[in-house]
Design a protein around this motif. Structure first.
Motif, mmCIF file in Angstrom:
data_model
loop_
_atom_site.group_PDB
_atom_site.id
_atom_site.type_symbol
_atom_site.label_atom_id
_atom_site.label_comp_id
_atom_site.label_asym_id
_atom_site.label_seq_id
_atom_site.Cartn_x
_atom_site.Cartn_y
_atom_site.Cartn_z
ATOM 1 N N LYS A 50 2.492 8.139 1.050
ATOM 2 C CA LYS A 50 1.788 9.536 1.577
ATOM 3 C C LYS A 50 1.216 9.485 3.289
ATOM 4 C CE LYS A 50 0.955 11.102 -3.102
ATOM 5 N NZ LYS A 50 -0.159 11.226 -4.028
ATOM 6 N N TYR A 88 -1.353 2.476 7.099
ATOM 7 C CA TYR A 88 -1.506 1.385 5.939
ATOM 8 C C TYR A 88 -1.698 -0.100 6.717
ATOM 9 C CZ TYR A 88 0.483 4.841 2.570
ATOM 10 O OH TYR A 88 0.634 5.874 1.975
ATOM 11 N N LEU A 97 0.878 -1.171 0.048
ATOM 12 C CA LEU A 97 0.025 -0.005 0.023
ATOM 13 C C LEU A 97 0.868 1.367 -0.075
ATOM 14 C CD1 LEU A 97 -2.897 -1.042 2.629
ATOM 15 C CD2 LEU A 97 -2.974 -1.001 0.045
ATOM 16 N N SER A 139 0.750 4.200 -3.009
ATOM 17 C CA SER A 139 0.526 5.511 -2.602
ATOM 18 C C SER A 139 1.727 6.522 -2.411
ATOM 19 C CB SER A 139 -0.398 5.594 -1.567
ATOM 20 O OG SER A 139 0.299 5.068 -0.391
ATOM 21 N N ASP A 140 2.916 5.950 -2.801
ATOM 22 C CA ASP A 140 4.126 6.673 -2.725
ATOM 23 C C ASP A 140 4.304 7.098 -1.312
ATOM 24 O OD1 ASP A 140 4.669 6.823 -5.473
ATOM 25 O OD2 ASP A 140 3.343 8.410 -5.725
ATOM 26 N N LYS A 160 5.097 -0.928 -8.331
ATOM 27 C CA LYS A 160 3.648 -0.622 -8.130
ATOM 28 C C LYS A 160 2.518 -1.716 -8.609
ATOM 29 C CE LYS A 160 3.734 4.466 -7.068
ATOM 30 N NZ LYS A 160 3.204 5.627 -7.572
#
Length: 459
Positions: free
Chosen positions: A164, A170, A157, A161-162, A306
């Motif tokens: 974030k 997460y 995750l 989502s980089d 990803k």
């Protein structure tokens, strides 16, 4: 009291309660009609909840779903430690060894239908203390494995989502569906979820290999690498733990319609896992090279990373659910083995089952986010228990049945090749246990010394 509400004995007497059950010469297959009379769930035709519904094909899918998972992502880094040829030989050997121990476990289960889990097997071999130790080990390893899958989901995750959000968020996000998917009472209901799980890890592995092959040239890979014992044994423990799923075999076989078909599922599992592991590890190592990380998907370019992690998420979810289901099922069957709550939709039965699922998943979540060295603790748990459940104890199972079967030492002497292999299996389990503990503890010491260990419940 209303007759319908009385406690009913749904399980016949077993060797766990004093009367040993056997089927003649070792290796003979039991009459399935008698097997179903004496196994843990008994005859289920008139029960609301029926456990023994799995075909061998679905058992194979369940086995693959729980074993071929995040553990394979450490294999390319093992090859980077010892080299291509030793790494491949090690994976193939451990896969073949796992097939051999699978056969012994299945034979033991068929000869002792009352065995539902490793704790029950411990009762037969070592008495009440053995039952408690092996039951405890199964629960601990299953909870830690659930936590490991939750951490794998956290990494996936975060990659998508980089990063974030706080990593702990997460982890919590991933823990919720893991809990929900583990709620079904029977493995048959989870088996259908395992089909997309297997597809997801297969496709994710292929995507990872394509990503490595299209973005890297042939790297600085080596045929053989000279290294010290600690680093070399890490390359042993990674594939050992990648094959570590035998602790669930008794529970899986207990829910089969035809338990004598269990070896077919084991053949499918070990063949698929071994071949897939070898191809995945070799391709990632050859193209990424000595810098390949663990988990291996994190070595890929961002878009491929990803894609691979995103596709693998269903597998991480279902594998985690299977582990927490296993820990809960062991306790649930232990509590209600001879009760109507095992087979009926009662408030007590569902209440206890739901509570167990919440507790096991809750423990996994707390350990994953609250213990800074949790990854290393997984290694310790695997060294202590998986080394025995996957390898070592199989030798004890065969030696026990041979001893009981034909007259103690005479049986061992008559079947000396299997006796020798069983003793070597015990020794191998002990060696993996001790050496794995040593290596993991050393890693913990080094991690603290280098300042790599973060604070509990940190982002």
């Amino acid at each position: 009291m209303d007759e319908k509400n009385k406690e009913t004995d749904v399980s016949p007497p077993s060797s766990l309660e004093g009367g040993a059950i056997g089927y003649g010469r070792q290796g003979d297959l039991p009459d399935e009609r008698r097997y179903h009379d004496v196994d843990v769930f008994g005859r289920e035709e008139d029960h609301d909840i029926q456990y023994k519904t799995l075909s061998w094909e679905l058992v194979a899918v369940l086995m693959i779903a729980e074993i071929v998972s995040n553990g394979m992502l450490s294999l390319p880094s093992s090859l980077a430690v010892v080299g291509l040829v030793p790494g491949v030989i090690l994976i193939v050997f451990l896969g073949s060894f796992g097939l051999f121990t699978s056969w012994i476990l299945i034979q033991f289960k068929l000869r002792h239908p009352e065995v539902h889990n490793m704790g029950d097997a411990g009762m037969i071999l070592f008495g009440p203390l053995g039952r408690e130790i092996l039951s405890f080990g199964t629960i601990v390893f299953a909870v830690f494995a659930t936590g490991g899958q939750i951490l794998a989901g956290q990494i996936a995750l975060a990659s998508l989502s980089d990063s974030k959000l706080c990593l702990m968020l997460y982890t919590g996000i991933f823990a919720i569906p893991t809990l929900l998917f583990s709620l079904p009472r029977t493995l048959d209901q989870l088996s259908w979820l395992s089909v997309p799980s297997v597809i997801s890890i297969l496709v994710a592995g292929i995507v990872g290999m394509v990503g490595a092959g299209t973005n890297f040239g042939i790297s600085d890979w080596s045929v053989v690498i000279s290294t010290d014992f600690t680093n070399a044994f890490i390359s042993v423990t990674n594939p050992v733990f990648a094959f570590a799923g035998h602790f669930m075999f008794f529970i899986l076989i207990s829910e089969m319609r035809h338990p004598t078909h269990a070896m077919r599922a084991a053949w499918v599992l070990q063949t698929f896992a071994t071949l897939f592991y070898v191809v995945f590890a070799v391709v990632l190592y050859i193209y990424v090279g000595s810098e390949v990380t663990s988990p291996a998907f994190s070595s890929l370019p961002i878009k491929w990373q990803k894609a691979a992690y995103g596709i693998a998420i269903p597998n991480f979810l279902i594998a985690g659910s299977l582990y927490s289901h296993t820990a809960s099922k062991l306790i649930f069957v232990r509590l209600f083995r001879k009760s109507r709550h095992l087979h009926s939709h009662t408030v007590v039965g569902w209440g206890v089952w739901t509570a167990l699922i919440v507790i096991m998943n809750g423990l996994a979540f707390v350990l994953a986010v609250g213990v800074p060295i949790f990854n290393y603790l997984i290694g310790i748990a695997a060294s202590l228990f998986a080394s025995w459940y996957t390898y070592g104890l199989a030798g004890a199972f065969w030696l026990y049945d041979a001893w009981v079967d034909k007259g103690k030492f005479a049986a061992w002497k008559e079947r000396w090749p299997m006796t020798g292999l069983s003793v070597l299996t015990l020794i191998a389990g002990g060696f993996i246990c001790v050496a794995g503990m040593y290596v993991t503890v050393k890693q913990i010491v080094d991690a603290y010394a280098s300042g790599e260990v973060s604070a509990p419940f940190s982002c």
